[in-house]
Write a protein that holds these residues in place. Structure first.
Motif, PDB file in Angstrom:
ATOM      1  N   THR A  74       0.805  -1.224   0.000  1.00  0.00           N
ATOM      2  CA  THR A  74       0.000   0.000   0.000  1.00  0.00           C
ATOM      3  C   THR A  74       0.835   1.269   0.000  1.00  0.00           C
ATOM      4  O   THR A  74       0.331   2.332  -0.361  1.00  0.00           O
ATOM      5  CB  THR A  74      -0.911   0.018   1.232  1.00  0.00           C
ATOM      6  OG1 THR A  74      -0.098  -0.134   2.412  1.00  0.00           O
ATOM      7  CG2 THR A  74      -1.927  -1.111   1.185  1.00  0.00           C
ATOM      8  N   CYS A  75       2.099   1.187   0.434  1.00  0.00           N
ATOM      9  CA  CYS A  75       2.918   2.396   0.505  1.00  0.00           C
ATOM     10  C   CYS A  75       4.388   2.018   0.417  1.00  0.00           C
ATOM     11  O   CYS A  75       4.790   0.914   0.803  1.00  0.00           O
ATOM     12  CB  CYS A  75       2.645   3.173   1.803  1.00  0.00           C
ATOM     13  SG  CYS A  75       2.609   2.149   3.281  1.00  0.00           S
ATOM     14  N   ARG A  79       8.535   3.982   0.603  1.00  0.00           N
ATOM     15  CA  ARG A  79       9.374   5.160   0.782  1.00  0.00           C
ATOM     16  C   ARG A  79      10.828   4.776   0.544  1.00  0.00           C
ATOM     17  O   ARG A  79      11.295   3.735   0.992  1.00  0.00           O
ATOM     18  CB  ARG A  79       9.235   5.734   2.200  1.00  0.00           C
ATOM     19  CG  ARG A  79       7.961   6.496   2.445  1.00  0.00           C
ATOM     20  CD  ARG A  79       7.965   7.844   1.707  1.00  0.00           C
ATOM     21  NE  ARG A  79       6.756   8.593   1.948  1.00  0.00           N
ATOM     22  CZ  ARG A  79       5.643   8.491   1.264  1.00  0.00           C
ATOM     23  NH1 ARG A  79       5.583   7.611   0.272  1.00  0.00           N
ATOM     24  NH2 ARG A  79       4.596   9.228   1.532  1.00  0.00           N
ATOM     25  N   THR A  88       0.253   3.998   5.398  1.00  0.00           N
ATOM     26  CA  THR A  88       1.114   5.126   5.056  1.00  0.00           C
ATOM     27  C   THR A  88       2.388   5.089   5.879  1.00  0.00           C
ATOM     28  O   THR A  88       2.418   4.532   6.983  1.00  0.00           O
ATOM     29  CB  THR A  88       0.371   6.464   5.276  1.00  0.00           C
ATOM     30  OG1 THR A  88       1.259   7.559   5.036  1.00  0.00           O
ATOM     31  CG2 THR A  88      -0.160   6.560   6.695  1.00  0.00           C
ATOM     32  N   SER A  91      -2.717   9.112   5.626  1.00  0.00           N
ATOM     33  CA  SER A  91      -1.463   9.720   5.187  1.00  0.00           C
ATOM     34  C   SER A  91      -0.753  10.328   6.388  1.00  0.00           C
ATOM     35  O   SER A  91      -1.406  10.795   7.333  1.00  0.00           O
ATOM     36  CB  SER A  91      -1.742  10.793   4.127  1.00  0.00           C
ATOM     37  OG  SER A  91      -0.554  11.465   3.757  1.00  0.00           O
ATOM     38  N   LYS A  94      -4.949  12.947   2.137  1.00  0.00           N
ATOM     39  CA  LYS A  94      -3.525  13.274   2.057  1.00  0.00           C
ATOM     40  C   LYS A  94      -3.186  14.475   2.932  1.00  0.00           C
ATOM     41  O   LYS A  94      -4.003  15.396   3.085  1.00  0.00           O
ATOM     42  CB  LYS A  94      -3.109  13.595   0.607  1.00  0.00           C
ATOM     43  CG  LYS A  94      -3.157  12.421  -0.345  1.00  0.00           C
ATOM     44  CD  LYS A  94      -2.062  11.410  -0.026  1.00  0.00           C
ATOM     45  CE  LYS A  94      -2.155  10.198  -0.938  1.00  0.00           C
ATOM     46  NZ  LYS A  94      -1.135   9.190  -0.611  1.00  0.00           N
ATOM     47  N   ASN A  96      -6.025  11.648  -4.544  1.00  0.00           N
ATOM     48  CA  ASN A  96      -5.270  10.437  -4.205  1.00  0.00           C
ATOM     49  C   ASN A  96      -3.774  10.645  -4.130  1.00  0.00           C
ATOM     50  O   ASN A  96      -3.054   9.770  -3.642  1.00  0.00           O
ATOM     51  CB  ASN A  96      -5.550   9.342  -5.232  1.00  0.00           C
ATOM     52  CG  ASN A  96      -6.751   8.507  -4.847  1.00  0.00           C
ATOM     53  OD1 ASN A  96      -7.002   8.281  -3.676  1.00  0.00           O
ATOM     54  ND2 ASN A  96      -7.494   8.065  -5.840  1.00  0.00           N
ATOM     55  N   SER A  97      -3.271  11.747  -4.643  1.00  0.00           N
ATOM     56  CA  SER A  97      -1.831  12.006  -4.619  1.00  0.00           C
ATOM     57  C   SER A  97      -1.593  13.497  -4.454  1.00  0.00           C
ATOM     58  O   SER A  97      -2.360  14.320  -4.968  1.00  0.00           O
ATOM     59  CB  SER A  97      -1.154  11.482  -5.891  1.00  0.00           C
ATOM     60  OG  SER A  97      -1.833  11.951  -7.045  1.00  0.00           O
ATOM     61  N   THR A 130      -2.668   7.923  -8.628  1.00  0.00           N
ATOM     62  CA  THR A 130      -2.297   7.584  -7.251  1.00  0.00           C
ATOM     63  C   THR A 130      -0.863   7.979  -6.901  1.00  0.00           C
ATOM     64  O   THR A 130      -0.421   7.739  -5.781  1.00  0.00           O
ATOM     65  CB  THR A 130      -2.471   6.076  -7.016  1.00  0.00           C
ATOM     66  OG1 THR A 130      -1.825   5.367  -8.069  1.00  0.00           O
ATOM     67  CG2 THR A 130      -3.945   5.705  -7.002  1.00  0.00           C
ATOM     68  N   GLY A 131      -0.139   8.582  -7.854  1.00  0.00           N
ATOM     69  CA  GLY A 131       1.208   9.057  -7.557  1.00  0.00           C
ATOM     70  C   GLY A 131       1.548  10.267  -8.391  1.00  0.00           C
ATOM     71  O   GLY A 131       1.287  10.296  -9.597  1.00  0.00           O
ATOM     72  N   GLU A 141       1.075   3.712  -4.734  1.00  0.00           N
ATOM     73  CA  GLU A 141       1.880   4.887  -4.402  1.00  0.00           C
ATOM     74  C   GLU A 141       3.145   4.924  -5.245  1.00  0.00           C
ATOM     75  O   GLU A 141       3.588   3.908  -5.800  1.00  0.00           O
ATOM     76  CB  GLU A 141       2.251   4.889  -2.914  1.00  0.00           C
ATOM     77  CG  GLU A 141       2.666   6.260  -2.402  1.00  0.00           C
ATOM     78  CD  GLU A 141       2.824   6.288  -0.892  1.00  0.00           C
ATOM     79  OE1 GLU A 141       2.291   7.202  -0.256  1.00  0.00           O
ATOM     80  OE2 GLU A 141       3.494   5.386  -0.344  1.00  0.00           O
ATOM     81  N   ASP A 161       7.159   6.905  -5.229  1.00  0.00           N
ATOM     82  CA  ASP A 161       8.156   7.734  -4.548  1.00  0.00           C
ATOM     83  C   ASP A 161       9.306   7.971  -5.504  1.00  0.00           C
ATOM     84  O   ASP A 161       9.645   7.098  -6.317  1.00  0.00           O
ATOM     85  CB  ASP A 161       8.652   7.059  -3.265  1.00  0.00           C
ATOM     86  CG  ASP A 161       9.394   8.036  -2.366  1.00  0.00           C
ATOM     87  OD1 ASP A 161       9.221   9.256  -2.548  1.00  0.00           O
ATOM     88  OD2 ASP A 161      10.157   7.596  -1.485  1.00  0.00           O
TER      89      ASP A 161
END
Length: 666
Positions: free
Chosen positions: A273-274, A276, A328, A411, A466, A535-536, A595-596, A639, A641
């Protein structure tokens, strides 16, 4: 009674015997086997267990370098005692019995009387140096293991914990829940090939669970955990012996070649889901390794390393403290108070998701050429927070409406620049977007392991998707902490949270217990950017000191606005004024949810969508022009990054990582 291997003595012929007696007294005896003769016994120490209803120890292990003894007791506590095999009192106890501690035979009773216990009063009764009371609950500690300088304890609470020794105090680093249903963990076995086997009981079965494969290696019906048992494994066979209905049963399994081969190991059991990007670790003699953190619907968080040469993702650590899905992630770079050195990649990691739960960890990633992944990651659990626990501590809660127990954090964003040289503060602040329509601010004091709710606002009146915090510094050096939040109605609100953060810092310094949450002021500006959920969201500062705010929506549109921060006029105290200088919208930029999104440069944007297209956009005056589109292979994108790296020739290169039903780096 329990046995423990003694460092410095041959394991085949000598061991330590620990015996708990009345009034919480525990004796340490060294026992040596002598062929054809009675065992040689020497009393080494006396210890006092803390008062409790069931006052006896259940397991023990020696720390050889520090000359310390770690014990677990029936109350679930971990205890640390001093022990010294070369101390004067141990030598005196031997001389008391005329230099020989062999049992003396009494002809009248024909029973062995251990003479070394007759003069135990000559030894001091020592209290513990450190106590972690009830660490494993009321069902007791089942085992204590020492491995690579760390202490591992297991219990019947379904978790095993990793601890370390710091200034002769036991400190919990993190806890692990191996698998659902395995509530009765008995022992840990570290194998030579790097696997960790968890031995325990699930219902009426004895289970050997492999941490490497994430599945049961053996499951043997035996009747459950209330029995004496023993397990032994070797390359040739594995043997499990147990007592059932008075009979001694033996289960033996010959080692068989594994016919199943894993072509590609999974990172998570469900969709990611996320994600980084934590940073890069340089290892001498190897390529640079990128370190990532992922969260999943399977309730776990994974720290992993990705090498461009091997093109493989290798998990470094798996965190399993969440009771619901991880939605998140956020982190603050820099060393902390965890007792780590300055070398390596150090960060404070926040994870949040279902059941209104936030977990905080300190991570340290360093090069380790001895390990398979070439990078080692040490994790310390710092703090956790749940709203329902916070609710139970409220006064007059019967007069209030209880928060939704199914609240999810959608978020997280760490508030930057809260500690300066002029106003140093140990508190870090975290903004959270919540599904119950609120924007919440939390304060973290890492040294005290406290995570506190300090402020909140229900301005949006609908699910907030967010949040993004950013810092603005005026010409005079004054800082303003600003926050951007986006909701399911397509609105984006901008807040000045400087006042609440300063008030919360003062209140936290004065209050010993948790403070009452403050109310956030009304937003400075609200922009209706989309027709449905955002969403982003991403914010980037321009060289001119302005801010580009890019957002993507469920309807496939992209919106970019240019903001300028100015000082308010006509007030006794100068406030903050936000002006929207420019707005650009691109409807139907994608065929599905966006979504990103990332602002790479003031003139360059990157967007990703569930339609599996990654698109670069050129920001021109009044419009967005597509430059290129790349198809990626991850379905149901959750997501994106991005980060930038300078190549050997000074050329700047952008990298991005995408997650959903899989993970992909471009």
């Amino acid at each position: 009674l329990s046995w423990a291997s003694r460092p410095g003595l041959p394991p085949d012929t000598a061991a330590a015997l620990l015996a708990s007696g009345p009034d919480g007294e525990m004796l340490w005896l060294d026992v040596t086997h002598r062929p054809g003769q009675a065992p040689w016994v020497r009393l080494m120490g006396r210890y006092l267990l803390p008062p409790c209803k069931q006052r006896w120890h259940t397991c023990a292990a020696f720390l050889p370098q520090e000359e310390l003894l770690v014990c677990g007791d029936r109350r679930g506590s971990l205890l640390l005692f001093p022990c010294s095999s070369s101390s004067d009192w141990a030598a005196e106890s031997t001389s008391i019995v005329n230099g020989d501690t062999e049992p003396v035979v009494d002809d009248s009773s024909n029973e062995l009387e251990p003479s070394c216990l007759l003069h135990k009063g000559a030894l001091p009764l020592k209290s513990p140096l450190s106590v972690l009371f009830g660490l494993h609950g009321k069902t007791g500690v089942t085992s204590v293991t020492i491995h690579r300088g760390y202490i591992y304890s297991t219990g019947r609470d379904g978790v095993y914990r990793q601890l370390r020794l710091r200034d002769q105090q036991l400190e919990v680093l993190q806890k692990h829940r191996p698998c659902k249903g395995l509530q009765w963990i008995e022992e840990l076995r570290f194998t030579s090939d790097g696997d960790l086997l968890v031995l325990g009981f699930h219902a009426d079965n004895f289970v050997v669970w492999s941490s490497r494969t994430g599945e049961n290696a053996h499951c043997i019906p035996c009747g459950g955990g209330h029995r004496s048992w023993s397990y032994c494994s070797s390359p040739l066979a594995e043997v499990f012996a147990f007592i059932r209905s008075g009979d001694v049963m033996l289960y033996q399994c010959e080692a068989k070649p594994c016919e199943q081969q894993v072509l590609l190991a999974s990172l998570h059991g469900r969709e990611i889901t996320c994600v980084r990007h934590l940073g890069a670790v340089e290892v001498p003699g190897h390529a640079t390794f990128n370190v990532f953190v992922t969260g999943s619907e399977d309730t776990t968080t994974c720290v992993l390393v990705l090498s461009e040469n091997s093109r493989a993702a290798v998990p470094l650590a798996r965190l399993s403290d969440h009771i619901s899905s991880v939605r998140t992630l956020a982190f603050a770079m820099g060393p902390g108070d965890a007792g780590f050195g300055d070398e390596g990649l150090s960060a404070l990691l926040f994870s949040a998701g279902g059941r209104a739960q936030i977990e905080c960890y300190r991570l340290l990633c360093t090069g380790d050429t001895a390990s398979e992944s070439v990078v080692a990651c040490q994790v310390i659990h710092v703090a956790s927070h749940r709203l329902d626990k916070h609710w139970e501590q409220k006064k007059n809660r019967h007069k209030l409406v209880k928060m939704d127990p199914e609240t999810r954090y959608m978020s997280l964003s760490v508030v930057p620049g809260t500690s300066t040289k002029q106003l140093p503060t140990p508190w870090k602040f975290l903004a959270a977007a919540c599904s119950d329509g609120s924007v919440r601010i939390f304060g973290l004091l890492e040294a005290a392991q406290k995570l506190v709710l300090v402020a909140e606002s229900f301005h949006h009146q609908r699910c907030v998707l967010k949040v993004e915090a950013f810092l603005h510094t005026w010409a005079g050096g004054e800082r303003r902490h600003l926050l951007c939040s986006a909701a399911t109605d397509g609105s984006i609100a901008f807040w000045d949270i400087t006042g609440p953060i300063m008030d919360a810092t003062d209140a936290l310094h004065q209050a010993e217990e948790e403070m009452q949450p403050l109310a956030l002021d009304a937003p400075l500006v609200t922009v209706m950017a989309h027709s449905c959920g955002v969403n982003s969201l991403h914010i980037r500062k321009t060289p001119e000191g302005q801010y580009l705010v890019a957002s993507g929506s469920d309807d496939g549109s992209i919106h970019v606005c240019l903001l300028e921060v100015a000082q308010g006029r006509g007030e006794a105290v100068a406030g903050t004024c936000l002006q929207v200088l420019e707005r650009v919208s691109r409807p139907c930029a994608h065929a599905a949810h966006v979504t990103g999104i990332r602002v790479l440069r003031p003139d360059l944007l990157l967007s990703a969508s569930v339609d599996q297209r990654l698109t670069l956009w050129n920001r021109c005056p009044g419009k967005l022009v597509p430059l290129s589109t790349t198809f990626f292979h991850v379905p149901d994108l959750a997501e994106l990054d991005c980060w930038e790296a300078v190549e050997a020739g000074g050329k700047l290169r952008y990298y991005c990582i995408l997650c959903g039903r899989g993970l992909e780096m471009l």
